[in-house]
Design an enzyme around this catalytic site. Sequence first.
Site, mmCIF file in Angstrom:
data_model
loop_
_atom_site.group_PDB
_atom_site.id
_atom_site.type_symbol
_atom_site.label_atom_id
_atom_site.label_comp_id
_atom_site.label_asym_id
_atom_site.label_seq_id
_atom_site.Cartn_x
_atom_site.Cartn_y
_atom_site.Cartn_z
ATOM 1 N N CYS A 1 0.805 -1.291 0.214
ATOM 2 C CA CYS A 1 -0.020 -0.004 0.036
ATOM 3 C C CYS A 1 0.890 1.143 0.132
ATOM 4 O O CYS A 1 1.958 1.279 0.569
ATOM 5 C CB CYS A 1 -0.799 0.030 1.222
ATOM 6 N N ARG B 1 5.479 -0.440 -5.655
ATOM 7 C CA ARG B 1 5.432 -1.254 -4.676
ATOM 8 C C ARG B 1 4.465 -2.424 -4.677
ATOM 9 O O ARG B 1 4.173 -3.377 -4.086
ATOM 10 C CB ARG B 1 4.865 -0.281 -3.393
ATOM 11 N N TRP C 1 -2.789 -2.770 -1.468
ATOM 12 C CA TRP C 1 -2.569 -4.230 -1.708
ATOM 13 C C TRP C 1 -3.253 -5.037 -0.596
ATOM 14 O O TRP C 1 -3.059 -4.833 0.636
ATOM 15 C CB TRP C 1 -1.074 -4.526 -1.551
ATOM 16 N N ASN D 1 -1.910 2.725 5.757
ATOM 17 C CA ASN D 1 -0.943 1.507 5.502
ATOM 18 C C ASN D 1 -0.971 0.686 6.918
ATOM 19 O O ASN D 1 -0.474 1.286 7.789
ATOM 20 C CB ASN D 1 0.360 2.030 4.899
ATOM 21 N N GLY D 2 -0.823 -0.653 6.705
ATOM 22 C CA GLY D 2 -0.287 -1.395 7.807
ATOM 23 C C GLY D 2 -1.461 -2.389 8.336
ATOM 24 O O GLY D 2 -2.418 -2.747 7.527
ATOM 25 N N GLU E 1 17.095 -19.687 -5.687
ATOM 26 C CA GLU E 1 16.556 -18.377 -6.307
ATOM 27 C C GLU E 1 15.763 -18.723 -7.884
ATOM 28 O O GLU E 1 14.899 -17.834 -8.007
ATOM 29 C CB GLU E 1 17.968 -17.532 -6.605
ATOM 30 N N LYS F 1 12.154 -17.490 -8.444
ATOM 31 C CA LYS F 1 11.938 -16.542 -9.558
ATOM 32 C C LYS F 1 10.989 -17.027 -10.559
ATOM 33 O O LYS F 1 9.915 -16.494 -11.022
ATOM 34 C CB LYS F 1 13.327 -16.322 -10.425
ATOM 35 N N GLU G 1 7.354 -17.169 -9.099
ATOM 36 C CA GLU G 1 6.976 -15.911 -8.798
ATOM 37 C C GLU G 1 6.189 -15.387 -10.043
ATOM 38 O O GLU G 1 4.993 -14.744 -9.955
ATOM 39 C CB GLU G 1 7.939 -14.983 -8.393
ATOM 40 N N HIS H 1 16.331 -38.707 -0.921
ATOM 41 C CA HIS H 1 15.760 -38.862 0.513
ATOM 42 C C HIS H 1 14.034 -38.552 0.695
ATOM 43 O O HIS H 1 13.713 -38.189 1.507
ATOM 44 C CB HIS H 1 16.263 -38.003 1.388
ATOM 45 N N LYS I 1 6.165 -5.062 -4.354
ATOM 46 C CA LYS I 1 7.657 -5.096 -4.363
ATOM 47 C C LYS I 1 8.307 -4.697 -3.062
ATOM 48 O O LYS I 1 9.417 -5.124 -2.621
ATOM 49 C CB LYS I 1 7.982 -3.838 -5.182
HETATM 50 C C1 F6R Z 1 11.507 -12.085 -4.890
HETATM 51 C C2 F6R Z 1 11.506 -10.996 -4.130
HETATM 52 C C3 F6R Z 1 11.080 -11.327 -2.614
HETATM 53 C C4 F6R Z 1 11.906 -10.143 -1.989
HETATM 54 C C5 F6R Z 1 11.494 -10.282 -0.336
HETATM 55 C C6 F6R Z 1 12.289 -9.366 0.433
HETATM 56 O O1 F6R Z 1 11.807 -11.674 -6.568
HETATM 57 O O2 F6R Z 1 12.007 -9.904 -4.500
HETATM 58 O O3 F6R Z 1 11.111 -12.220 -2.500
HETATM 59 O O4 F6R Z 1 13.231 -10.406 -2.016
HETATM 60 O O5 F6R Z 1 10.175 -9.799 -0.420
HETATM 61 O O6 F6R Z 1 12.261 -8.418 -0.006
HETATM 62 P P1 F6R Z 1 13.527 -7.105 0.535
HETATM 63 O O7 F6R Z 1 14.826 -7.446 -0.081
HETATM 64 O O8 F6R Z 1 12.948 -5.664 -0.190
HETATM 65 O O9 F6R Z 1 13.525 -7.184 2.127
#
Ligand code: F6R
Length: 592
Positions: free
Chosen positions: A2, A27, A72, A98-99, A469, A473, A476, A492, A587
Amino acid sequence: MCGIVGAVGFISPKEYVFKGLKMLDYRGYDSAGIAYFHSGIKIYKDVGSVEHLLEIVPEDISADIMIGHTRWATHGAPTKLNTHPHLSFNQRICLVHNGVIDNYKEIKKFLLDKHYSFYGETDSEVIANLLEYYYLENNDVIETIKKAMSIIKGSYAITFFTDDIKDTLFVLKNASPLVIGLGKGFNLVASDASPMIEQTDEFIELDDLEFGYITKKEVKIFNKNGDEIKKEPIHKDIELISHDLKGYPHYMIKEIEEIPQTVNRIISNYFQKGKYQFDPELIKDLQESDHIIFIACGTSYHAGLVGGRYFEKYDKSASRFIASEWAFHPTYPGQKPFIIMISQSGETADLIHCLKIIKKHNLKNLIITNTGGSTLDRNCMYSLLLHSGVEVSVASTKAYVAQVTLLAMLAASLDKDIKVVDDLRQSLDVVYDIRDHYKPLIMKVGEEIKDKKSLFFLGRSFDYFLSLEASLKLKEISYIHSEAIPGGELKHGPIALIEKGIPVIVFITDPDTASSMRGNIEEVKTRGARVYTIATKSLSRPEDTIVVEDYAYYLSSVAISSIAFYLAYYVALAKGLNVDKPRNLAKSVTVE
Ligand code: F6R
């Protein structure tokens, strides 16, 4: 997540609020709204984009105060009714929040007993009504806020106005950022400074449990007891978020292709004239500590896994924790632990929670972040910036590589090991090679896997961390279920899931584990898996899918992570998905 913007006395609040909402849209959000005062409170809001909102708002708004919000969804589905701004039952208070309010159910019950009713499901609407309830009782906004803050539990950054004070925005905050931007003849408010940087470079940051108000001429801040407090404005030079795609179709691919620049910028910032340039106090504290604890979330946690290994290489013991796990079961191995937190945004609520615990125990700490001026940057003992430029795409790419790069250099600086810098530079040759020669091949693999329901990534050691990772990705942004398995762990349990045609993507870049990984390939092939192998030249076999030049194997996450990023990108593209803004994700994850 948000975002809040608000303006008082601004020459054109509508222009500022809409531009601000656009600047906050990185965001992540699912609905947006604005409210202003013009012969009463006017609210326009809907599910969908800020552009859509602009279409439904009248062209010729004249208003002295205006607030805007991108939501959000947390409490309540993303519907028009749940979208902010929220209006109280008797239409006296209009609010954006927000929150997360932890005790909103109790407050709602209290208000229901007082014959309030609610149109939506959000905790924010409940707070609008709580404020109204006390405002009707005492007709004094300051007393009202004080009373409400003594009741509300949870995180909040709130901006609101009333139906009878037409020139003032009220603000209150706890555990969720809120920043006031100071202007001449106007004042602004936002959930971070970025929407205000075209108008001002002077800001007041509210601390937890502070509140206040802004008019076009004055800003007043109070502590929770209602005593006025003087806060010195701070000056911030914040990078303007670039909405210039520079010819790329999406931010994600632009940001993947900025990886070499990012790595070079970190090298030139933290290594000059043959020496590392880290704060000597920080290095001393790291050297004197007997245990390094890495704490982070998501992609940043994956960087922490790699970073832990780097410190172990220089004889520092290390543990790695996911922030939301550590926060509820904090452990501090060693006599003199040192905490390294990693966060692209610097605003991740789970980490901010951890920081509170870390401070309570007086533990030395460092944040590695891409966002100067963020909550973690401001509040940690040490901060190292990634200087990667703003990352707009929700899926983190260049920031991950930057985190790993910085961690490699920081660990090496404990032992003045400067070969790491050469290794990093050499690994960039591989990154360029992938960019220039392998994209069509990766796209072809993407086409082959795009309709699969599930797949696996396999690796060992650094290649396992990279697999984690790669898997995150892919899931996501392409919504394909995938799992990363350490090669040795396959037998296992997970091998039960291997069946005919299931894709298994294997990384083989580490000489010590290459032959075991070849054994794992045989295990899954025998059971019908379609294997795609990514290997370095000296460890490759003719049947491998992608073979890259050799590099220092501990830098897999720098040298070949772009293969994983491109793959996720091309699969999402082939499925016609919104690459930069995947569903349900934000984000900046500002709620726990
Ligand atoms: C994946 C991604 C998230 C962030 C996570 C932590 O592509 O971007 O998994 O890495 O939400 O966010 P930060 O790094 O901003 O603390």
